[in-house]
Design a protein around this motif. Structure first.
Motif, PDB file in Angstrom:
ATOM      1  N   THR A   1       0.867  -1.312  -0.018  1.00 46.72           N
ATOM      2  CA  THR A   1       0.119  -0.036  -0.020  1.00 46.72           C
ATOM      3  C   THR A   1       0.700   1.307  -0.128  1.00 46.72           C
ATOM      4  N   TRP A   2       2.191   1.007   0.808  1.00 49.81           N
ATOM      5  CA  TRP A   2       3.039   2.556   0.470  1.00 49.81           C
ATOM      6  C   TRP A   2       3.803   2.566  -0.749  1.00 49.81           C
ATOM      7  N   GLN A   3       3.632   3.479  -1.440  1.00 49.31           N
ATOM      8  CA  GLN A   3       4.431   3.476  -2.688  1.00 49.31           C
ATOM      9  C   GLN A   3       5.471   4.612  -2.649  1.00 49.31           C
ATOM     10  N   GLY A   4       5.969   5.144  -1.614  1.00 52.02           N
ATOM     11  CA  GLY A   4       6.959   5.955  -1.567  1.00 52.02           C
ATOM     12  C   GLY A   4       6.365   7.456  -1.188  1.00 52.02           C
ATOM     13  N   VAL A   5       7.249   8.621  -1.106  1.00 54.13           N
ATOM     14  CA  VAL A   5       6.945   9.823  -0.750  1.00 54.13           C
ATOM     15  C   VAL A   5       6.107  10.736  -1.854  1.00 54.13           C
ATOM     16  N   ILE A   6       6.551  10.309  -3.333  1.00 58.60           N
ATOM     17  CA  ILE A   6       6.037  10.966  -4.310  1.00 58.60           C
ATOM     18  C   ILE A   6       4.782  10.665  -4.336  1.00 58.60           C
ATOM     19  N   GLU A   7       4.337   9.304  -4.610  1.00 52.92           N
ATOM     20  CA  GLU A   7       2.989   8.695  -4.579  1.00 52.92           C
ATOM     21  C   GLU A   7       2.017   9.376  -3.383  1.00 52.92           C
ATOM     22  N   HIS A   8       2.670   9.269  -2.348  1.00 51.64           N
ATOM     23  CA  HIS A   8       1.705   9.602  -1.346  1.00 51.64           C
ATOM     24  C   HIS A   8       1.432  11.103  -0.752  1.00 51.64           C
ATOM     25  N   TYR A   9       2.578  11.770  -1.222  1.00 53.18           N
ATOM     26  CA  TYR A   9       2.342  13.451  -0.942  1.00 53.18           C
ATOM     27  C   TYR A   9       2.555  14.205  -2.130  1.00 53.18           C
ATOM     28  N   GLY A  10       2.286  13.395  -3.402  1.00 53.40           N
ATOM     29  CA  GLY A  10       2.588  14.151  -4.607  1.00 53.40           C
ATOM     30  C   GLY A  10       2.023  15.291  -4.798  1.00 53.40           C
ATOM     31  N   ASP A  11       0.852  15.567  -4.229  1.00 54.65           N
ATOM     32  CA  ASP A  11      -0.105  16.884  -4.541  1.00 54.65           C
ATOM     33  C   ASP A  11       0.764  18.043  -3.663  1.00 54.65           C
ATOM     34  N   ARG A  12       1.725  17.788  -2.952  1.00 53.07           N
ATOM     35  CA  ARG A  12       2.353  18.608  -2.081  1.00 53.07           C
ATOM     36  C   ARG A  12       3.803  18.716  -2.785  1.00 53.07           C
ATOM     37  N   LEU A  13       4.369  18.172  -3.835  1.00 51.15           N
ATOM     38  CA  LEU A  13       5.692  18.166  -4.448  1.00 51.15           C
ATOM     39  C   LEU A  13       5.631  18.699  -5.898  1.00 51.15           C
ATOM     40  N   PRO A  14       6.950  19.257  -6.105  1.00 49.22           N
ATOM     41  CA  PRO A  14       6.861  19.659  -7.586  1.00 49.22           C
ATOM     42  C   PRO A  14       7.020  18.750  -8.671  1.00 49.22           C
ATOM     43  N   VAL A  15       5.947  17.707  -8.758  1.00 51.10           N
ATOM     44  CA  VAL A  15       5.765  17.019  -9.812  1.00 51.10           C
ATOM     45  C   VAL A  15       4.596  16.984 -10.637  1.00 51.10           C
ATOM     46  N   THR A  16       4.553  16.409 -11.762  1.00 56.71           N
ATOM     47  CA  THR A  16       3.443  16.348 -12.568  1.00 56.71           C
ATOM     48  C   THR A  16       3.297  14.787 -13.064  1.00 56.71           C
ATOM     49  N   GLU A  17       2.036  14.469 -13.871  1.00 51.49           N
ATOM     50  CA  GLU A  17       2.008  13.245 -14.363  1.00 51.49           C
ATOM     51  C   GLU A  17       3.158  12.844 -15.589  1.00 51.49           C
ATOM     52  N   ALA A  18       3.884  13.947 -15.850  1.00 49.28           N
ATOM     53  CA  ALA A  18       4.795  13.642 -16.772  1.00 49.28           C
ATOM     54  C   ALA A  18       6.209  13.169 -16.155  1.00 49.28           C
ATOM     55  N   THR A  19       6.438  13.414 -14.714  1.00 52.00           N
ATOM     56  CA  THR A  19       7.528  13.175 -14.061  1.00 52.00           C
ATOM     57  C   THR A  19       7.760  11.351 -13.827  1.00 52.00           C
ATOM     58  N   PRO A  20       8.740  11.147 -14.444  1.00 56.55           N
ATOM     59  CA  PRO A  20       8.988   9.576 -14.217  1.00 56.55           C
ATOM     60  C   PRO A  20       9.536   9.267 -12.634  1.00 56.55           C
ATOM     61  N   VAL A  21       8.801   8.526 -11.820  1.00 56.26           N
ATOM     62  CA  VAL A  21       9.071   8.514 -10.503  1.00 56.26           C
ATOM     63  C   VAL A  21      10.122   7.564 -10.396  1.00 56.26           C
ATOM     64  N   VAL A  22      11.152   8.041  -9.449  1.00 59.49           N
ATOM     65  CA  VAL A  22      12.268   7.135  -9.055  1.00 59.49           C
ATOM     66  C   VAL A  22      11.945   6.923  -7.589  1.00 59.49           C
ATOM     67  N   THR A  23      11.795   5.897  -7.248  1.00 52.41           N
ATOM     68  CA  THR A  23      11.529   5.459  -5.761  1.00 52.41           C
ATOM     69  C   THR A  23      12.188   4.284  -5.299  1.00 52.41           C
ATOM     70  N   LEU A  24      12.485   4.072  -4.207  1.00 49.71           N
ATOM     71  CA  LEU A  24      12.844   2.925  -3.311  1.00 49.71           C
ATOM     72  C   LEU A  24      11.763   2.691  -2.561  1.00 49.71           C
ATOM     73  N   LEU A  25      10.711   3.174  -2.498  1.00 47.42           N
ATOM     74  CA  LEU A  25       9.603   3.254  -1.537  1.00 47.42           C
ATOM     75  C   LEU A  25       9.972   3.703  -0.019  1.00 47.42           C
ATOM     76  N   GLU A  26      10.752   4.927  -0.346  1.00 47.24           N
ATOM     77  CA  GLU A  26      11.169   5.458   1.060  1.00 47.24           C
ATOM     78  C   GLU A  26      10.078   6.114   1.730  1.00 47.24           C
ATOM     79  N   GLY A  27      10.234   6.682   2.997  1.00 48.81           N
ATOM     80  CA  GLY A  27       9.369   7.232   3.883  1.00 48.81           C
ATOM     81  C   GLY A  27       8.589   6.239   4.568  1.00 48.81           C
ATOM     82  N   ALA A  28       7.524   6.555   5.201  1.00 46.17           N
ATOM     83  CA  ALA A  28       6.796   5.904   6.092  1.00 46.17           C
ATOM     84  C   ALA A  28       7.512   5.035   7.385  1.00 46.17           C
TER      85      ALA A  28
END
Length: 360
Positions: A11-38
């Motif tokens: 269920t946890w998919q990293g900080v961009i997935e969880h808080y993306g509406d508060r980060l400088p990313v868009t649908e065009a941003t390729p998400v690089v994650t190791l499921l950090e956070g939580a």
């Protein structure tokens, strides 16, 4: 056809997935994650007792993928670097940034170069950088000189700088402030953390202010930053040419985010103080021996600082204090060995083993 079961572990998919509406990313941003956070926010019973009942919690950032808080910001920084077409990233580091940058660059499939002060990187952190195939360059100079070099390289070549001078790093790191509020159901009264290059205190303060601005929380914590006594340029009011401390992660004489850290301190009504290496190591052993939490020495400075303030009666019993533990103890295994007793050799006999158990 029966729908596949959704695992609760996914269920946890990293900080961009969880808080993306508060980060400088868009649908065009390729998400690089190791499921950090939580990361866990753990009650610290022994510390709370030492502070006369003030409730202390430990934000265990060493539980991130590369075992430090740097992963939050690195996820956003690498995602934006890839979005902007970067084929390589570069950073200066005393250890944790190098490990995180190398891992996330590997995940993104781009090259990574790391400059570290010669002889100043802990073994565990160097091992991480090289196993992720980063170009690890040990320079004859300080961290501050290394930072000047990587800034110059990034300005002259198509290589993205991923130190905390990169605003995307701060954006990712602020998510830890969101998490603390979400975990507590409110902000802490005081937030304690190490101050080295000073990006983290800036990031947490930014996160708290954004939650307050949007009405998620109704007050702001005091930011309590701590520097090592012989590596305390912000406290002393001048750069330190040759900083010295056992806490290698904050062995920095001229922090890149100095002015913004002072602003965070002042706006929050907090403070930035210094503690000795002896106090750092006492807190380091206390965390391991009484709370069961193994951290690198730089992490322990937040606890050392809180204990110092507690002796002055700084906290009241009805307050909540969060201490950020920035990195795992296995980052610096040599220090753990130096601070521990040598294993005692005993005969391979049950009576000898039992005798030693009850004699310690």
């Amino acid at each position: 056809m029966k729908a596949p079961m959704r695992s609760p572990f996914l269920t946890w998919q990293g900080v961009i997935e969880h808080y993306g509406d508060r980060l400088p990313v868009t649908e065009a941003t390729p998400v690089v994650t190791l499921l950090e956070g939580a990361t866990p926010l753990t009650p610290a019973a022994s510390l709370s007792e030492r502070l006369g009942g003030t409730r202390v919690f430990l934000k265990m950032e060493g539980m991130n993928p590369t075992c430090s808080f740097k992963d939050r910001g690195m996820s956003v920084a690498l995602s934006k670097a890839v979005e902007n077409g970067a084929k390589a990233v570069i950073c200066a580091s005393t250890g944790n940034t190098s490990a995180s940058a190398a891992a996330y660059a590997a995940r993104a499939g781009i090259a990574c170069a790391v400059l570290v002060p010669q002889g100043e990187i802990a073994f565990g952190k160097a091992a991480q950088a090289v196993i992720h195939q980063a170009a690890l360059l040990s320079i004859e100079g300080s961290f501050d000189q290394a930072l000047e070099l990587v800034r110059a390289v990034s300005e002259s070549y198509p290589i993205a700088l991923v130190n905390s001078l990169n605003p995307h790093r701060i954006e990712g790191q602020k998510t830890a402030a969101f998490e603390i509020c979400d975990q507590l159901g409110r902000p802490p009264d005081c937030h304690a953390l190490p101050v080295g290059n000073a990006g983290n205190i800036v990031a947490y303060w930014k996160g708290y202010r954004e939650y307050r601005r949007d009405g998620v929380i109704d007050f702001l914590p005091k930011m309590l930053g701590f520097q090592a006594a012989k590596a305390a340029p912000i406290v002393d009011g001048a750069p330190v040419e040759k900083p010295e401390t056992v806490a290698s992660a904050i062995k920095i004489g001229n922090p890149a985010s100095w002015k913004r850290a002072v602003r965070a301190r002042d706006e929050s009504g907090g403070l930035i103080e210094k503690v000795t290496d002896r106090q750092i190591l006492e807190a380091y052993r206390l965390l391991a021996g009484e709370e069961g939490v193994f951290v690198e020495p730089a992490s322990a400075i937040s606890v050392a600082g809180v204990l110092q303030l507690g002796k002055r009666g700084f906290f009241s019993p009805d307050e909540i204090v969060v201490c950020v533990l920035t990195g795992h103890g296995l980052k610096d295994p040599e220090r753990a060995v130096q601070e521990s007793r040598e294993p005692k050799v005993v005969p391979a006999k049950i009576d000898a083993v039992v005798k030693e158990i009850f004699s310690t």
